[in-house]
Enzyme design. Sequence first.
Site, PDB file in Angstrom:
ATOM      1  N   CYS A 314       0.854  -1.189   0.000  1.00 34.78           N
ATOM      2  CA  CYS A 314       0.000   0.000   0.000  1.00 34.78           C
ATOM      3  C   CYS A 314       0.888   1.238   0.000  1.00 34.78           C
ATOM      4  O   CYS A 314       1.976   1.206   0.575  1.00 34.78           O
ATOM      5  CB  CYS A 314      -0.865   0.045   1.258  1.00 34.78           C
ATOM      6  SG  CYS A 314      -2.457  -0.706   1.057  1.00 34.78           S
ATOM      7  N   LEU A 316       0.489   5.711   0.326  1.00 29.79           N
ATOM      8  CA  LEU A 316      -0.398   6.858   0.493  1.00 29.79           C
ATOM      9  C   LEU A 316       0.400   8.088   0.884  1.00 29.79           C
ATOM     10  O   LEU A 316       1.265   8.022   1.766  1.00 29.79           O
ATOM     11  CB  LEU A 316      -1.428   6.570   1.595  1.00 29.79           C
ATOM     12  CG  LEU A 316      -2.299   7.753   2.026  1.00 29.79           C
ATOM     13  CD1 LEU A 316      -3.294   8.116   0.929  1.00 29.79           C
ATOM     14  CD2 LEU A 316      -3.034   7.454   3.327  1.00 29.79           C
ATOM     15  N   THR A 317       0.130   9.195   0.207  1.00 22.03           N
ATOM     16  CA  THR A 317       0.566  10.510   0.675  1.00 22.03           C
ATOM     17  C   THR A 317      -0.683  11.225   1.167  1.00 22.03           C
ATOM     18  O   THR A 317      -1.671  11.306   0.437  1.00 22.03           O
ATOM     19  CB  THR A 317       1.215  11.329  -0.454  1.00 22.03           C
ATOM     20  OG1 THR A 317       2.283  10.574  -1.028  1.00 22.03           O
ATOM     21  CG2 THR A 317       1.758  12.640   0.090  1.00 22.03           C
ATOM     22  N   ARG A 323       1.423  16.636  -4.023  1.00 19.87           N
ATOM     23  CA  ARG A 323       2.020  17.537  -5.016  1.00 19.87           C
ATOM     24  C   ARG A 323       3.289  18.210  -4.506  1.00 19.87           C
ATOM     25  O   ARG A 323       3.603  19.329  -4.883  1.00 19.87           O
ATOM     26  CB  ARG A 323       0.997  18.582  -5.478  1.00 19.87           C
ATOM     27  CG  ARG A 323      -0.284  17.945  -5.990  1.00 19.87           C
ATOM     28  CD  ARG A 323      -1.071  18.853  -6.902  1.00 19.87           C
ATOM     29  NE  ARG A 323      -2.170  18.098  -7.491  1.00 19.87           N
ATOM     30  CZ  ARG A 323      -2.079  17.276  -8.521  1.00 19.87           C
ATOM     31  NH1 ARG A 323      -0.903  17.087  -9.098  1.00 19.87           N
ATOM     32  NH2 ARG A 323      -3.116  16.633  -8.978  1.00 19.87           N
ATOM     33  N   LYS A 324       3.995  17.514  -3.613  1.00 22.57           N
ATOM     34  CA  LYS A 324       5.274  18.026  -3.125  1.00 22.57           C
ATOM     35  C   LYS A 324       6.405  17.040  -3.412  1.00 22.57           C
ATOM     36  O   LYS A 324       7.518  17.215  -2.927  1.00 22.57           O
ATOM     37  CB  LYS A 324       5.191  18.291  -1.622  1.00 22.57           C
ATOM     38  CG  LYS A 324       4.196  19.390  -1.249  1.00 22.57           C
ATOM     39  CD  LYS A 324       4.206  19.663   0.250  1.00 22.57           C
ATOM     40  CE  LYS A 324       3.244  20.783   0.604  1.00 22.57           C
ATOM     41  NZ  LYS A 324       3.227  21.063   2.068  1.00 22.57           N
ATOM     42  N   TYR A 326       6.424  13.803  -2.527  1.00 19.05           N
ATOM     43  CA  TYR A 326       6.580  12.750  -1.524  1.00 19.05           C
ATOM     44  C   TYR A 326       6.171  11.371  -2.059  1.00 19.05           C
ATOM     45  O   TYR A 326       6.774  10.362  -1.687  1.00 19.05           O
ATOM     46  CB  TYR A 326       5.764  13.079  -0.278  1.00 19.05           C
ATOM     47  CG  TYR A 326       6.335  14.212   0.544  1.00 19.05           C
ATOM     48  CD1 TYR A 326       7.688  14.230   0.887  1.00 19.05           C
ATOM     49  CD2 TYR A 326       5.534  15.260   0.976  1.00 19.05           C
ATOM     50  CE1 TYR A 326       8.212  15.276   1.637  1.00 19.05           C
ATOM     51  CE2 TYR A 326       6.059  16.308   1.731  1.00 19.05           C
ATOM     52  CZ  TYR A 326       7.401  16.308   2.056  1.00 19.05           C
ATOM     53  OH  TYR A 326       7.926  17.334   2.797  1.00 19.05           O
ATOM     54  N   GLU A 348       2.525  -4.350  -5.513  1.00 18.22           N
ATOM     55  CA  GLU A 348       1.429  -5.313  -5.479  1.00 18.22           C
ATOM     56  C   GLU A 348       0.304  -4.852  -6.398  1.00 18.22           C
ATOM     57  O   GLU A 348      -0.017  -3.676  -6.467  1.00 18.22           O
ATOM     58  CB  GLU A 348       0.920  -5.439  -4.038  1.00 18.22           C
ATOM     59  CG  GLU A 348      -0.174  -6.462  -3.850  1.00 18.22           C
ATOM     60  CD  GLU A 348      -0.628  -6.560  -2.409  1.00 18.22           C
ATOM     61  OE1 GLU A 348      -1.848  -6.602  -2.167  1.00 18.22           O
ATOM     62  OE2 GLU A 348       0.242  -6.568  -1.515  1.00 18.22           O
TER      63      GLU A 348
END
Length: 448
Positions: A314, A316-317, A323-324, A326, A348
């Site tokens: 998994c 996630l930001t 939009r930086k 990361y 995955e």
Amino acid sequence: MGSIDTPQNPENGSTTLPPTTDASATYDGDQNPNNGMPPRATEMMLPIESEVVKKRKASMFPLEVGTRVLCRWRDCKYHPVKVIERRKIQSGGTNDYEYYVHYTEFNRRLDEWVKLEHLDLDSVETVVDEKVEDKVTSLKMTRHQKRKIDETHVEGHEELDAASLREHEEFTKVKNIATMELGRYEIETWYFSPFPPEYNDCLKLYFCEFCLNFMKRKEQLQRHMKKCDLKHPPGDEIYRSGTLSMFEIDGKKNKVYGQNLCYLAKLFLDHKTLYYDVDLFLFYVLCECDDRGCHMVGYFSKEKHSEESYNLACILTLPPYQRKGYGKFLIAFSYELSKKEGKVGTPERPLSDLGLLSYRGYWTRVLLDILKRHKGNISIKELSDMTAIKAEDILTTLQSLELIQYRKGQHVICADPKVLDRHLKAAGRGGLDVDVSKLIWTPYKEQG
């Protein structure tokens, strides 16, 4: 895969509203506006027409689940929606309802509760049995169109059969938590997350940004923060460069933290199954650090032992940090861990729409950068050894860029410098770099 970036506001999608009919428009334009009819007859006809309209509108309420109508969105334009659910407004009249709508042009993350005044009632469509509607629609489609519709419909759910997909969509169709507070941010959620039943009546949750315990009320969080000793995620700090830190958390050693992270992440990931058994996973939490502590900006997880060579489960930001760069940093970091392990890796499956875009961008930049600098021939196997990217991912990426041809039983890379530059420009900037010299990490099997 989890989504990386927040959705763009639509550029288009405005719908022309049906023109309002004025009673005067029904006249022929003769000198006598009554068209030869006695004045009394015309005057009597208008209120009768108005009553018909009133009765028709009154018979609509409350709108049925499945109704299609135009709804005014945050861009002040009207967009087609489908009513997913309805609920009665407390202390309201007989027909006072709120409606949970899905904007049919956009992703489910934009679904929301709206009041009646947001809906254009003149655009209400009769509710059609969906099985009949699907059957009629499929007869009118070409095979190619139908395949494209099917692909869109199950995007991110390729592991589910049709029955399981319907069950998933029914169970998760309405967001249960509208907003969450994490640190100094209040964040609008995107999707349903299966929190314990005692949180069913909560529209907002308050998370401790360090241990990720969640509470119903602000006062509970304030009391908790006075007792919580953590100023960073539990686990080992394996990377620090400037104000960025990465922590590795073992799901077996920090089970409650791992489960809370999954609950939180599911608010922003539509397609992912929530794993309560977090013992089998390692979590890599990226933080921005200041004098108040280390504040989570995003994470990725990976299985401790993957037979399919998955190096990421998994990702996630969190929306305030998108939009930086990361998300790209997290992808790059997962491949640096694979290099340390001496393995090739792949994310995955299934990949979400935004996940696929992010990975394609990463693979494109890494591979084309090598092809630009490399002199002479290079094979896909050599590219895989250099980057830790799985050979199949390299092949599909280069094929999508039309940089590979099949000649005499083998794949040949065609790397024209001008074409490479054009593709690199289209792929965009690479985001934050991982400084490998700052990574202090031992692979899990060696830790054991």
